[in-house]
Design a protein around this motif. Structure first.
Motif, PDB file in Angstrom:
ATOM      1  N   SER A 463      36.833  30.037  34.137  1.00  0.00           N
ATOM      2  CA  SER A 463      37.695  30.326  35.277  1.00  0.00           C
ATOM      3  C   SER A 463      37.865  31.831  35.403  1.00  0.00           C
ATOM      4  N   ALA A 464      38.341  32.257  36.572  1.00  0.00           N
ATOM      5  CA  ALA A 464      38.578  33.683  36.786  1.00  0.00           C
ATOM      6  C   ALA A 464      39.623  34.214  35.803  1.00  0.00           C
ATOM      7  N   ASP A 465      40.662  33.428  35.519  1.00  0.00           N
ATOM      8  CA  ASP A 465      41.690  33.883  34.577  1.00  0.00           C
ATOM      9  C   ASP A 465      41.124  34.075  33.177  1.00  0.00           C
ATOM     10  N   ARG A 483      42.456  40.393  42.697  1.00  0.00           N
ATOM     11  CA  ARG A 483      42.300  39.250  41.801  1.00  0.00           C
ATOM     12  C   ARG A 483      41.845  38.010  42.566  1.00  0.00           C
ATOM     13  N   LEU A 484      42.373  37.833  43.755  1.00  0.00           N
ATOM     14  CA  LEU A 484      41.933  36.704  44.575  1.00  0.00           C
ATOM     15  C   LEU A 484      40.467  36.855  44.967  1.00  0.00           C
ATOM     16  N   ALA A 487      38.373  35.925  42.036  1.00  0.00           N
ATOM     17  CA  ALA A 487      38.324  34.477  41.852  1.00  0.00           C
ATOM     18  C   ALA A 487      37.317  33.846  42.800  1.00  0.00           C
ATOM     19  N   GLU A 488      37.270  34.329  44.045  1.00  0.00           N
ATOM     20  CA  GLU A 488      36.289  33.810  45.008  1.00  0.00           C
ATOM     21  C   GLU A 488      34.872  34.141  44.555  1.00  0.00           C
ATOM     22  N   PHE A 490      33.928  34.707  41.517  1.00  0.00           N
ATOM     23  CA  PHE A 490      33.638  33.911  40.316  1.00  0.00           C
ATOM     24  C   PHE A 490      33.189  32.509  40.707  1.00  0.00           C
ATOM     25  N   THR A 491      33.864  31.917  41.678  1.00  0.00           N
ATOM     26  CA  THR A 491      33.501  30.564  42.109  1.00  0.00           C
ATOM     27  C   THR A 491      32.065  30.531  42.634  1.00  0.00           C
TER      28      THR A 491
END
Length: 497
Positions: A463-465, A483-484, A487-488, A490-491
């Motif tokens: 996960s991004a975290d 950070r958002l 996360a995108e 990373f997905t």
């Protein structure tokens, strides 16, 4: 059902990862299961210190302090990229502890175990020593002594990596659902990332579930042989309070101590609290009362007052301390106890412990488990560096200088960060890149596509975290929007992989 393993380790914190590494190195077949991310709970929420525990001397825990001080030297040698020396400044506040008491404690601290790399303690006059400059003058004298810093969550990952390199199977996002046993071994039920169940056979189980050690015992149908106390430790991060690499240890009005530590270049880490934690209240978090407590502790002794408005981030962890009956949470022992049930197939459970002594704990656990299984194997981890820790005889500064010549396209701050994460594996992480372009796009916080690929392929990032807060602390250097975006990205990258 798959072939049986010698050892199933429950829990991917520092104790579980350490036990898996030690056992795999002794020739046992090992599977480790962690219901979340490696080091995702207590082991990434410590004060980031490898220390003997100066305040434990007041509780006469001399053996624990001696063992921890000896381990401090071992860890400095085994992982110099993520464990490094730090000097601590202890202001003398006359109405708390006398100067002779502090001198005596520091004398013991210097001599309870052999020091190889760290200098001893010294007295300071803050009127003419630069380390007195951040303080408000309430203390005119003090002391300095040595301990060490540790990247706690990375220590977990490196132990898991070394275990995997020695044949262990590491399963993240995999829960231990329960087990039954017979004379030949355990039949354990695991729940995987997508809710799929799986049954595995194991000749022995190591219960290193930390705060959930009692639940694991219950799931295995074993009466609890001991008890733990759950104590929450909260920390706050504020913009950097002072220049310099020194840390401060402040005596507080309640006779606890609060650490003030340089953090991530731009910040200061302040902690910790000791508060009983009720698991029914949900995941641990830093309460307003705890934040105020930590701010007040610093404001009483520093020139620059700190208020909750200054806090940029907080984190909290639950320490599963061995319940020794002490009334005050701060007085509960940080020592560990191992309980081995051999009424049929063996199960060893871990109660308590601290990150400084995890290697010794793992060594004791692996020795007991090997004996219970009738397996050979001698202690070995004290002399074997962790991944990235073999610098070829160079000091960290010398290695960084050499790395700068190999990667001239990286600025000093980026190179230093990467070295502090990966050490001598830096070339492998960067895939021997000849240019910044070869590392791919910067996904945020300086994490490139190449580095993220390493995290996913070699470090079980899911996960991004995992990437932003445990494999690195780059999330602290990013805005919420950044950070958002990470996360995108990373997905997208994980789906492509």
């Amino acid at each position: 059902m798959r072939d049986a393993v010698d050892l199933l380790v429950i829990g991917g914190g520092i104790n579980g990862a350490g036990i898996a590494r030690d056992a795999a190195g002794r020739g046992l077949s090992v599977m480790l299961v962690e219901r979340g991310d490696l080091g995702g709970a207590t082991s990434s929420s410590s004060s980031k210190l490898v220390h003997g525990g100066l305040r434990y001397l007041e509780h006469r825990e001399f053996r624990l302090v001696r063992e921890a001080l000896a381990e401090r030297e071992v860890l400095l040698r085994l992982a110099p990229h993520i464990v490094w020396p730090m000097r601590f400044v202890l202001p003398h506040v006359p109405d708390m502890r006398s100067r002779w008491m502090l001198r005596a404690g520091l004398f013991l601290y210097d001599h309870l175990a052999k020091r190889v790399t760290l200098p001893g303690s010294e007295a300071l006059n803050f009127r003419n020593h630069p380390w007195g400059a951040p303080l408000n003058g309430a203390a005119s004298h003090g002391f300095a002594y040595s301990d060490a810093w540790i990247e706690d969550s990375r220590m977990v990952v490196l132990n898991a990596r070394d275990a995997a390199l020695r044949g262990a199977e590491i399963r993240v996002r995999t829960s231990f659902a329960g087990a039954s046993r017979d004379a030949q071994g355990w039949t354990a039920t695991l729940t995987g990332p997508e809710g799929r169940t799986e049954t595995v056979r194991a000749r022995a189980i190591a219960n290193a579930a930390g705060p959930w050690v009692m639940q694991a015992l219950d799931g295995a149908g074993i009466p609890a042989p001991d008890r733990i106390r759950l104590v929450r430790g909260s920390h706050i991060i504020v913009p950097r309070l002072y220049e310099g690499d020194q840390a401060y240890i402040l005596q507080n009005h309640d006779r606890r101590v609060v650490f003030v530590i340089p953090y991530e270049g731009r910040f200061t880490l302040i902690g910790t609290t000791d508060v009983p934690h009720d698991p029914a209240s949900g995941p641990p978090r830093c309460t307003d009362e705890e934040a105020t407590y930590l701010c007040d502790a610093v404001s009483r002794q520093f020139r620059r007052a700190v208020s909750p408005r200054d806090i940029v981030w907080t984190y909290s962890g639950v320490r599963p301390l061995h319940d020794d009956g002490a009334e005050n949470p701060s007085a509960v022992t940080r020592d560990y106890v191992l309980k081995l049930d051999r009424s049929a197939a063996p199960m060893l459970s871990v109660f308590g412990g601290k990150i400084t002594t995890f290697r010794r704990l793992a060594e004791d656990a692996a020795t007991q488990l090997c004996a219970a299984l009738g397996k050979g194997g001698r202690p070995w981890t004290a002399g074997s560096t962790l991944p990235g820790g073999d610098l070829g005889g160079l000091t960290p500064a010398q290695y960084l200088s050499e790395a700068g010549r190999r990667f001239p396209f990286l600025d000093a701050a980026t190179l230093g960060r990467l070295f502090r994460c990966y050490g001598a594996e830096l070339d492998a992480v960067l895939d021997h890149a000849r240019s910044a372009a070869a590392l791919g796009r910067d996904l945020g916080g300086g994490i490139t596509e190449r580095e993220l690929a390493w995290m996913v392929d070699k470090e079980w990032v899911r996960s991004a975290d995992d990437a932003l807060w445990r494999r690195s602390k780059r999330g602290l250097h990013m805005s919420q929007g950044e950070r958002l975006s990470f996360a995108e990205a990373f997905t997208v990258a994980s789906h492509a992989a």
